[in-house]
Scaffold this motif. Structure first.
Motif, PDB file in Angstrom:
ATOM      1  N   THR A  39       0.591  11.300   1.849  1.00 61.20           N
ATOM      2  CA  THR A  39      -0.037   9.840   2.156  1.00 61.20           C
ATOM      3  C   THR A  39       0.903   8.977   2.681  1.00 61.20           C
ATOM      4  OG1 THR A  39      -1.784  10.570   0.277  1.00 61.20           O
ATOM      5  CG2 THR A  39      -1.669   8.487   1.309  1.00 61.20           C
ATOM      6  N   LYS A  40       1.884   8.626   2.036  1.00 61.67           N
ATOM      7  CA  LYS A  40       2.899   7.713   2.596  1.00 61.67           C
ATOM      8  C   LYS A  40       3.434   7.850   3.975  1.00 61.67           C
ATOM      9  CE  LYS A  40       5.327   6.952  -1.754  1.00 61.67           C
ATOM     10  NZ  LYS A  40       5.067   5.545  -2.034  1.00 61.67           N
ATOM     11  N   ASN A  41       3.537   9.182   4.314  1.00 60.39           N
ATOM     12  CA  ASN A  41       3.906   9.706   5.608  1.00 60.39           C
ATOM     13  C   ASN A  41       2.682   9.577   6.730  1.00 60.39           C
ATOM     14  OD1 ASN A  41       6.352  10.236   4.721  1.00 60.39           O
ATOM     15  ND2 ASN A  41       6.102  12.710   4.631  1.00 60.39           N
ATOM     16  N   VAL A  42       1.531   9.659   6.201  1.00 65.88           N
ATOM     17  CA  VAL A  42       0.446   9.450   6.953  1.00 65.88           C
ATOM     18  C   VAL A  42       0.363   7.901   7.408  1.00 65.88           C
ATOM     19  CG1 VAL A  42      -2.108   9.378   7.176  1.00 65.88           C
ATOM     20  CG2 VAL A  42      -0.813  11.527   6.261  1.00 65.88           C
ATOM     21  N   ILE A  43       0.519   7.154   6.332  1.00 63.86           N
ATOM     22  CA  ILE A  43       0.505   5.756   6.428  1.00 63.86           C
ATOM     23  C   ILE A  43       1.485   5.327   7.690  1.00 63.86           C
ATOM     24  CG2 ILE A  43       1.008   3.568   5.334  1.00 63.86           C
ATOM     25  CD1 ILE A  43      -0.169   4.686   2.948  1.00 63.86           C
TER      26      ILE A  43
ATOM     27  N   SER B  81      10.086   5.157  -4.390  1.00 61.70           N
ATOM     28  CA  SER B  81       9.394   4.035  -5.280  1.00 61.70           C
ATOM     29  C   SER B  81      10.157   2.734  -4.755  1.00 61.70           C
ATOM     30  CB  SER B  81       9.681   4.295  -6.770  1.00 61.70           C
ATOM     31  OG  SER B  81      11.041   4.649  -7.041  1.00 61.70           O
ATOM     32  N   PHE B  82       9.651   1.751  -5.088  1.00 66.47           N
ATOM     33  CA  PHE B  82      10.041   0.419  -4.654  1.00 66.47           C
ATOM     34  C   PHE B  82      11.390   0.357  -5.393  1.00 66.47           C
ATOM     35  CE2 PHE B  82      10.569  -4.029  -5.284  1.00 66.47           C
ATOM     36  CZ  PHE B  82      10.475  -4.767  -3.889  1.00 66.47           C
TER      37      PHE B  82
ATOM     38  N   PHE C 294      11.243   1.074   3.920  1.00 60.85           N
ATOM     39  CA  PHE C 294      10.301   2.255   3.358  1.00 60.85           C
ATOM     40  C   PHE C 294      10.982   3.355   2.681  1.00 60.85           C
ATOM     41  CE2 PHE C 294       8.169   0.571   7.088  1.00 60.85           C
ATOM     42  CZ  PHE C 294       7.056   0.215   6.928  1.00 60.85           C
ATOM     43  N   GLY C 295      12.307   3.048   2.237  1.00 57.58           N
ATOM     44  CA  GLY C 295      13.031   3.855   1.458  1.00 57.58           C
ATOM     45  C   GLY C 295      13.764   5.196   2.414  1.00 57.58           C
ATOM     46  N   ILE C 296      13.706   4.950   3.765  1.00 53.12           N
ATOM     47  CA  ILE C 296      13.966   6.002   4.615  1.00 53.12           C
ATOM     48  C   ILE C 296      15.445   5.369   5.250  1.00 53.12           C
ATOM     49  CG2 ILE C 296      13.658   7.369   6.854  1.00 53.12           C
ATOM     50  CD1 ILE C 296      10.545   6.604   6.014  1.00 53.12           C
TER      51      ILE C 296
ATOM     52  N   ILE D 241       0.798  -1.189  -0.076  1.00 47.58           N
ATOM     53  CA  ILE D 241      -0.046  -0.137   0.059  1.00 47.58           C
ATOM     54  C   ILE D 241       0.966   1.258   0.004  1.00 47.58           C
ATOM     55  CG2 ILE D 241      -1.634   1.349   1.281  1.00 47.58           C
ATOM     56  CD1 ILE D 241      -2.548  -1.394   2.454  1.00 47.58           C
ATOM     57  N   TYR D 242       1.962   1.228   0.854  1.00 49.98           N
ATOM     58  CA  TYR D 242       3.059   2.428   0.998  1.00 49.98           C
ATOM     59  C   TYR D 242       3.535   2.496  -0.669  1.00 49.98           C
ATOM     60  CZ  TYR D 242       7.245   5.045   2.500  1.00 49.98           C
ATOM     61  OH  TYR D 242       8.131   5.833   2.590  1.00 49.98           O
ATOM     62  N   TYR D 243       4.017   1.653  -1.190  1.00 48.44           N
ATOM     63  CA  TYR D 243       4.517   1.988  -2.634  1.00 48.44           C
ATOM     64  C   TYR D 243       3.483   2.255  -3.707  1.00 48.44           C
ATOM     65  CZ  TYR D 243       9.282   1.122  -0.625  1.00 48.44           C
ATOM     66  OH  TYR D 243      10.186   1.289   0.059  1.00 48.44           O
ATOM     67  N   LYS D 244       2.262   1.615  -3.316  1.00 48.37           N
ATOM     68  CA  LYS D 244       1.112   1.826  -4.222  1.00 48.37           C
ATOM     69  C   LYS D 244       0.739   3.337  -4.476  1.00 48.37           C
ATOM     70  CE  LYS D 244      -1.660   0.206  -7.146  1.00 48.37           C
ATOM     71  NZ  LYS D 244      -1.301  -0.524  -8.499  1.00 48.37           N
ATOM     72  N   VAL D 245       0.690   4.116  -3.197  1.00 52.17           N
ATOM     73  CA  VAL D 245       0.224   5.619  -3.308  1.00 52.17           C
ATOM     74  C   VAL D 245       1.301   6.415  -3.724  1.00 52.17           C
ATOM     75  CG1 VAL D 245      -1.447   5.150  -1.288  1.00 52.17           C
ATOM     76  CG2 VAL D 245       0.969   5.923  -0.797  1.00 52.17           C
ATOM     77  N   LYS D 246       1.187   7.559  -4.569  1.00 50.83           N
ATOM     78  CA  LYS D 246       1.920   8.314  -5.242  1.00 50.83           C
ATOM     79  C   LYS D 246       2.321   9.363  -4.436  1.00 50.83           C
ATOM     80  CE  LYS D 246       2.018   5.855  -8.915  1.00 50.83           C
ATOM     81  NZ  LYS D 246       3.159   4.852  -9.185  1.00 50.83           N
ATOM     82  N   SER D 247       1.306   9.932  -3.458  1.00 54.06           N
ATOM     83  CA  SER D 247       1.440  11.064  -2.580  1.00 54.06           C
ATOM     84  C   SER D 247       2.384  11.031  -1.563  1.00 54.06           C
ATOM     85  CB  SER D 247       0.258  11.539  -2.128  1.00 54.06           C
ATOM     86  OG  SER D 247       0.584  12.619  -1.297  1.00 54.06           O
TER      87      SER D 247
END
Length: 494
Positions: A27-31, A170-171, A245-247, A18-24
Motif C-alpha cells: 500500500t505504501k508503494n501504491v501511494i 516506520s517513522f 519516505f524511508g528510501i 498517510i504513508y506512515y499510517k498504513v502498515k502494508s
C-alpha cells in the motif's frame, strides 16, 4: 521544475502521515506510485506516454525471460521489446537530428535519458542473471517512476532501489531530520549559489568579445562551481526527499574536485552514469573483442599491444556515449566525451615520459604540492570540457578558448558587462559570490555543519537554521517571484 514548486512539497507533506499510517508495504508503494505519476503527468503531459511505453515493454521483457527460459526465439523477441523499443524511443526523440538533415522537433519528456538508462540496465541485468524480474507490478512501476530520482537521477539499479521498496518502513525522527537537513543544503546549493552565479556567468559569456582572457578563465571556473551546486544540489534534494519516505537512494557525487586525474574525477562526478557505461558498455566491448578477434592478429601485434588497443577502442566508445548522453550535438561529444577519452589515452601512452621527467626533476610524487598540482590540472581540464557544455556551440567555445590564451590581459579592467546588469541582478551576483565563498570554505575544510549544529543548544541551532532558510527563500523570491516552475536544473535538459 518539480523540486522548486512549493505545491509539490505541500503535497508530499500531506501524504507523509498517510504513508506512515498504513502498515502494508504494498500500500505504501501504491501511494508512492500514484504520487509520482500525478506529478510527472502534471509536467510531462502527453509525453508521459513514453514512460508508460517503457514500463510496459520492460514488464513484458521480464515476463518473457522468466516464462521462456530455454527459448532463444522468445529471448530475441524479448530483447527487441525491452532493449530495442526503449533504445529506439531514446534515439528517435533525442538524436534524430544526428541522422536527418532536418531534425524532427519532438517534445522530449522529462528524465528521458535517466529513466531509459535505468530501464535498459534492468533488462541487461535480467539477461545476465544479476537480478530477478520484478513480479509485483506496483513495485515495477515505482522502480521506473519514483519521482524524487527519475527526473534527474541518480541512475539506480534494480537490486539497490528495488530492494528499498521491499523494506519495512516506520517513522524515524532522526532519519527525517537528516533528510530535511540534506534537502536544505541542496536548496542552498541550487537556489542561493548556482542560480545567482548563473547571472554572472551568463553576463560575462554574452559579452566575451569585450572581456579579458583572465576574466573568461575565472568565468569557466565559476561555471563549474555553478554546475556542481546545481547538479549536486539536485541530488541532495532527491536523496533527502527519498529519505523522508524511508528510501535510500545511491549517492551520485563524492568530492569530485579532490580527484587527481580525469578517471578519478568521473568516479566521483555523476557516479551512476560512469558505472552504468562501464558495466554495460566498456566491459562488454572488451569481452566481445577478446572473443571475436582472431588469434593471428593478436599474435601479430602482441598480447600486450592488443590489450591496450582494445582498451583504447572501448574507451573511445564509452566516452562517445557519455558525451552524446548529454545531447545530440558535436559540442557534447567533444567537451563531455572525446576530451576525456583523449586525456586518459594520451596519459596512458605518455606515462613512461612523465616518469622520466619526474625522475630528472626529482619531484616527490607523494608530496602535498604535487597532489595539489594534480588536482588543479584535473580541475582545469574539467573547466575546459564544461565550456563546451555551457556555450552555445563548438565554434563559440573555440573562440572563447582562443581569447583566453591570446588576450589574457587585454581589457583586464573592463567591467562593462557588470554595468549592463539590472539592480536586482547585481544583488543576485553579490549574494551568489558571497555564498559561494561560504560553500567553498565549508567544502574545502569538510565541515560537518549538520553534526556540529545538532550538538549546540536549541536556540543557537534554530537561529542558524532560520538564517539559512531565510536566505534560501529570499533568493527564491528574488529570482522568480516564488514560482518554481520557471527555474530548471541544468541536468534536466539531458
Amino acid at each position: 521544475m518539480i523540486f522548486l514548486n512549493p505545491f509539490f512539497w505541500m503535497a508530499m507533506l500531506a501524504i507523509l502521515p498517510i504513508y506512515y499510517k498504513v502498515k502494508s508495504i504494498n500500500t505504501k508503494n501504491v501511494i508512492l506510485v500514484l504520487f509520482s505519476i500525478i506529478w510527472y503527468v502534471r509536467y510531462a503531459e502527453w509525453s508521459a506516454l513514453y514512460l508508460l511505453a517503457t514500463i510496459v515493454t520492460t514488464w513484458i521483457y521480464g515476463y518473457l525471460y522468466e516464462k521462456y527460459q530455454d527459448s532463444k526465439s522468445a529471448h530475441v523477441f524479448a530483447w527487441f521489446i525491452g532493449i530495442g523499443v526503449n533504445l529506439g524511443i531514446l534515439l528517435v526523440l533525442k538524436y534524430n537530428g544526428l541522422i536527418l538533415a532536418k531534425g524532427l522537433n519532438f517534445w522530449v519528456p522529462m528524465g528521458l535519458s535517466f529513466y531509459t538508462f535505468q530501464a535498459l540496465g534492468y533488462c541487461i541485468d535480467i539477461r545476465n542473471g544479476n537480478c530477478e524480474r520484478e513480479k509485483n507490478i506496483w513495485n515495477h512501476i515505482l522502480f521506473l517512476c519514483f519521482i524524487p530520482q527519475m527526473v534527474t537521477g541518480p541512475i539506480s539499479r534494480k537490486n539497490q532501489l528495488g530492494g528499498e521498496f521491499l523494506k519495512e518502513k516506520s517513522f524515524d525522527y532522526e532519519r527525517v531530520i537528516a533528510s530535511l537537513y540534506r534537502m536544505t543544503w541542496g536548496f542552498f546549493k541550487k537556489i542561493v549559489v548556482a542560480n545567482n552565479l548563473a547571472v554572472l556567468v551568463s553576463a560575462i559569456y554574452s559579452d566575451y568579445e569585450n572581456v579579458s582572457g583572465a576574466l573568461l578563465t575565472i568565468n569557466a571556473m565559476l561555471f563549474v562551481v555553478q554546475l556542481y551546486c546545481d547538479f549536486a544540489g539536485c541530488m541532495d534534494i532527491a536523496i533527502g526527499a527519498a529519505g523522508l519516505f524511508g528510501i535510500e537512494v545511491v549517492e551520485n557525487f563524492n568530492k569530485p574536485f579532490t580527484a587527481k586525474n580525469v578517471s578519478e574525477l568521473w568516479r566521483r562526478w555523476h557516479i551512476t552514469l560512469g558505472t552504468w557505461v562501464k558495466d554495460y558498455v566498456f566491459y562488454p566491448i572488451l569481452l566481445w573483442m577478446n572473443r571475436k578477434t582472431s588469434k593471428k592478429f593478436v599474435e601479430k601485434i602482441g598480447k600486450k599491444s592488443f590489450k591496450k588497443l582494445s582498451t583504447y577502442i572501448a574507451l573511445v566508445i564509452l566516452w562517445s556515449i557519455v558525451g552524446l548522453w548529454h545531447g545530440a550535438d558535436l559540442k557534447y561529444w567533444i567537451g563531455n566525451g572525446m576530451l576525456y577519452a583523449c586525456t586518459i589515452i594520451l596519459g596512458e601512452i605518455l606515462t613512461p615520459v612523465f616518469i622520466k621527467i619526474i625522475a630528472i626533476l626529482k619531484i616527490n610524487t607523494e608530496s602535498k604540492p604535487y597532489e595539489y598540482f594534480q588536482r588543479t590540472r584535473t580541475f582545469l581540464i574539467f573547466c575546459i570540457g564544461n565550456m563546451f557544455l555551457n556555450l552555445d556551440s563548438t565554434t563559440t567555445t573555440v573562440k572563447v578558448l582562443g581569447r583566453m590564451v591570446t588576450n589574457f590581459a587585454t581589457n583586464i579592467s573592463n567591467h562593462a558587462f557588470f554595468s549592463s546588469l539590472l539592480g536586482n541582478e547585481k544583488l543576485k551576483v553579490l549574494i551568489g559570490i558571497m555564498c559561494m565563498v561560504v560553500f567553498l570554505v565549508i567544502s574545502a575544510f569538510d565541515v560537518k555543519l549538520g553534526e556540529k549544529l545538532r550538538k549546540r543548544n536549541m536556540a543557537v541551532r534554530w537561529l542558524n537554521y532560520a538564517v539559512v532558510i531565510i536566505i534560501i527563500f529570499a533568493s527564491f523570491i528574488l529570482q522568480n517571484g516564488g514560482y518554481g516552475d520557471s527555474i530548471n536544473f541544468i541536468y534536466m535538459q539531458f
